[in-house]
Scaffold this motif. Structure first.
Motif, PDB file in Angstrom:
ATOM      1  N   SER A   1      -3.441  -3.421  17.308  1.00 39.44           N
ATOM      2  CA  SER A   1      -4.651  -3.189  16.523  1.00 39.44           C
ATOM      3  C   SER A   1      -4.737  -4.243  15.429  1.00 39.44           C
ATOM      4  N   ALA A   2      -5.950  -4.458  14.950  1.00 36.59           N
ATOM      5  CA  ALA A   2      -6.164  -5.448  13.891  1.00 36.59           C
ATOM      6  C   ALA A   2      -7.215  -4.926  12.928  1.00 36.59           C
ATOM      7  N   GLU A   3      -7.039  -5.288  11.673  1.00 38.77           N
ATOM      8  CA  GLU A   3      -8.051  -4.963  10.670  1.00 38.77           C
ATOM      9  C   GLU A   3      -7.951  -5.940   9.515  1.00 38.77           C
ATOM     10  N   ASN A   4      -9.036  -6.057   8.802  1.00 42.50           N
ATOM     11  CA  ASN A   4      -9.044  -6.939   7.637  1.00 42.50           C
ATOM     12  C   ASN A   4      -8.233  -6.283   6.516  1.00 42.50           C
ATOM     13  N   ASP A   5      -7.379  -7.072   5.900  1.00 46.01           N
ATOM     14  CA  ASP A   5      -6.558  -6.601   4.782  1.00 46.01           C
ATOM     15  C   ASP A   5      -6.335  -7.788   3.837  1.00 46.01           C
ATOM     16  N   PRO A   6      -7.424  -8.301   3.235  1.00 48.12           N
ATOM     17  CA  PRO A   6      -7.295  -9.500   2.394  1.00 48.12           C
ATOM     18  C   PRO A   6      -6.427  -9.310   1.165  1.00 48.12           C
ATOM     19  N   ARG A   7      -6.225  -8.082   0.727  1.00 47.80           N
ATOM     20  CA  ARG A   7      -5.381  -7.825  -0.449  1.00 47.80           C
ATOM     21  C   ARG A   7      -3.936  -7.495  -0.062  1.00 47.80           C
ATOM     22  N   TRP A   8      -3.641  -7.523   1.226  1.00 47.15           N
ATOM     23  CA  TRP A   8      -2.299  -7.238   1.726  1.00 47.15           C
ATOM     24  C   TRP A   8      -1.826  -5.851   1.258  1.00 47.15           C
ATOM     25  N   GLU A   9      -2.702  -4.882   1.355  1.00 43.87           N
ATOM     26  CA  GLU A   9      -2.387  -3.540   0.878  1.00 43.87           C
ATOM     27  C   GLU A   9      -1.248  -2.899   1.666  1.00 43.87           C
ATOM     28  N   GLU A  10      -1.206  -3.110   2.990  1.00 46.85           N
ATOM     29  CA  GLU A  10      -0.116  -2.544   3.785  1.00 46.85           C
ATOM     30  C   GLU A  10       1.211  -3.149   3.353  1.00 46.85           C
ATOM     31  N   TYR A  11       1.229  -4.433   3.102  1.00 44.35           N
ATOM     32  CA  TYR A  11       2.454  -5.110   2.675  1.00 44.35           C
ATOM     33  C   TYR A  11       2.942  -4.521   1.341  1.00 44.35           C
ATOM     34  N   ASP A  12       2.026  -4.352   0.397  1.00 46.37           N
ATOM     35  CA  ASP A  12       2.412  -3.783  -0.898  1.00 46.37           C
ATOM     36  C   ASP A  12       2.962  -2.367  -0.741  1.00 46.37           C
ATOM     37  N   GLU A  13       2.330  -1.579   0.116  1.00 42.82           N
ATOM     38  CA  GLU A  13       2.799  -0.212   0.350  1.00 42.82           C
ATOM     39  C   GLU A  13       4.200  -0.221   0.970  1.00 42.82           C
ATOM     40  N   MET A  14       4.422  -1.120   1.929  1.00 44.53           N
ATOM     41  CA  MET A  14       5.739  -1.228   2.562  1.00 44.53           C
ATOM     42  C   MET A  14       6.802  -1.587   1.519  1.00 44.53           C
ATOM     43  N   CYS A  15       6.471  -2.491   0.614  1.00 47.90           N
ATOM     44  CA  CYS A  15       7.440  -2.935  -0.398  1.00 47.90           C
ATOM     45  C   CYS A  15       7.850  -1.815  -1.342  1.00 47.90           C
ATOM     46  N   GLU A  16       7.056  -0.748  -1.440  1.00 49.79           N
ATOM     47  CA  GLU A  16       7.445   0.389  -2.262  1.00 49.79           C
ATOM     48  C   GLU A  16       8.720   1.032  -1.742  1.00 49.79           C
ATOM     49  N   CYS A  17       8.995   0.917  -0.436  1.00 51.61           N
ATOM     50  CA  CYS A  17      10.245   1.441   0.135  1.00 51.61           C
ATOM     51  C   CYS A  17      11.434   0.722  -0.461  1.00 51.61           C
ATOM     52  N   GLU A  18      11.323  -0.595  -0.602  1.00 50.46           N
ATOM     53  CA  GLU A  18      12.422  -1.376  -1.166  1.00 50.46           C
ATOM     54  C   GLU A  18      12.641  -1.009  -2.626  1.00 50.46           C
ATOM     55  N   ILE A  19      11.568  -0.893  -3.370  1.00 50.76           N
ATOM     56  CA  ILE A  19      11.666  -0.578  -4.800  1.00 50.76           C
ATOM     57  C   ILE A  19      12.287   0.798  -4.991  1.00 50.76           C
ATOM     58  N   THR A  20      11.836   1.784  -4.208  1.00 49.99           N
ATOM     59  CA  THR A  20      12.372   3.125  -4.313  1.00 49.99           C
ATOM     60  C   THR A  20      13.854   3.155  -4.007  1.00 49.99           C
ATOM     61  N   THR A  21      14.264   2.420  -3.000  1.00 52.88           N
ATOM     62  CA  THR A  21      15.670   2.402  -2.598  1.00 52.88           C
ATOM     63  C   THR A  21      16.534   1.688  -3.620  1.00 52.88           C
ATOM     64  N   THR A  22      16.079   0.574  -4.158  1.00 54.57           N
ATOM     65  CA  THR A  22      16.909  -0.204  -5.085  1.00 54.57           C
ATOM     66  C   THR A  22      16.926   0.409  -6.482  1.00 54.57           C
ATOM     67  N   ASP A  23      15.939   1.244  -6.824  1.00 57.08           N
ATOM     68  CA  ASP A  23      15.923   1.856  -8.146  1.00 57.08           C
ATOM     69  C   ASP A  23      16.812   3.085  -8.247  1.00 57.08           C
ATOM     70  N   ASP A  24      17.154   3.689  -7.108  1.00 56.46           N
ATOM     71  CA  ASP A  24      17.968   4.917  -7.131  1.00 56.46           C
ATOM     72  C   ASP A  24      19.411   4.649  -7.446  1.00 56.46           C
TER      73      ASP A  24
END
Length: 141
Positions: free
Chosen positions: A118-141
């Motif tokens: 599937s494809a969709e427009n994501d000029p703000r890279w919103e999915e990428y930012d959401e994915m990166c929250e996993c890293e932040i949550t894991t490294t902050d604990d």
């Protein structure tokens, strides 16, 4: 070499999903032409993690994507999700037509795979930012 991180996340049904994200994406993200997000998903059974055979084929596919895009960077692989019965690769690209050709080139050595694309427009890279929250949550604990 690419800079990647991996962290566990929880799927809506409570299963563990391993999230692998790429850090070195600035040159792509800063280029407004890389505004189309393409998701390539492989659903497998049973739920949970893939079988050893499927995991091996998935690794070959990932290597193929990496090699093809290194030669002609018309897209960038930014994330890989594995678990809960699905492997998903996330790319940002400048053209779905060109991406399709590169995808077929990368997968040519493999048998026909049960992929959903599937494809969709994501000029703000919103999915990428959401994915990166996993890293932040894991490294902050």
């Amino acid at each position: 070499m690419n800079d990647w991180w991996t962290a566990p996340a929880e799927a809506p049904d409570g299963q563990i999903v391993m999230v692998t994200g790429r850090r070195d994406i600035a040159k792509y993200r800063n280029n407004p032409r890389f505004s189309i997000r393409v998701t390539v998903a492989w659903r497998y059974a049973p739920a949970g993690m893939p079988s050893d055979a499927d995991a091996e084929t998935m690794g070959v596919a990932t290597d193929g994507f990496t090699e093809v895009l290194a030669k002609d960077p018309v897209a960038v692989l930014t994330g890989i999700y594995t678990g809960a019965g699905e492997r998903t690769w996330v790319f940002y690209t400048l053209s779905t037509n060109i991406f399709n050709k590169k995808l077929n080139e990368a997968l040519a050595p493999l048998p026909l795979l049960p992929l959903e694309i599937s494809a969709e427009n994501d000029p703000r890279w919103e999915e990428y930012d959401e994915m990166c929250e996993c890293e932040i949550t894991t490294t902050d604990d």
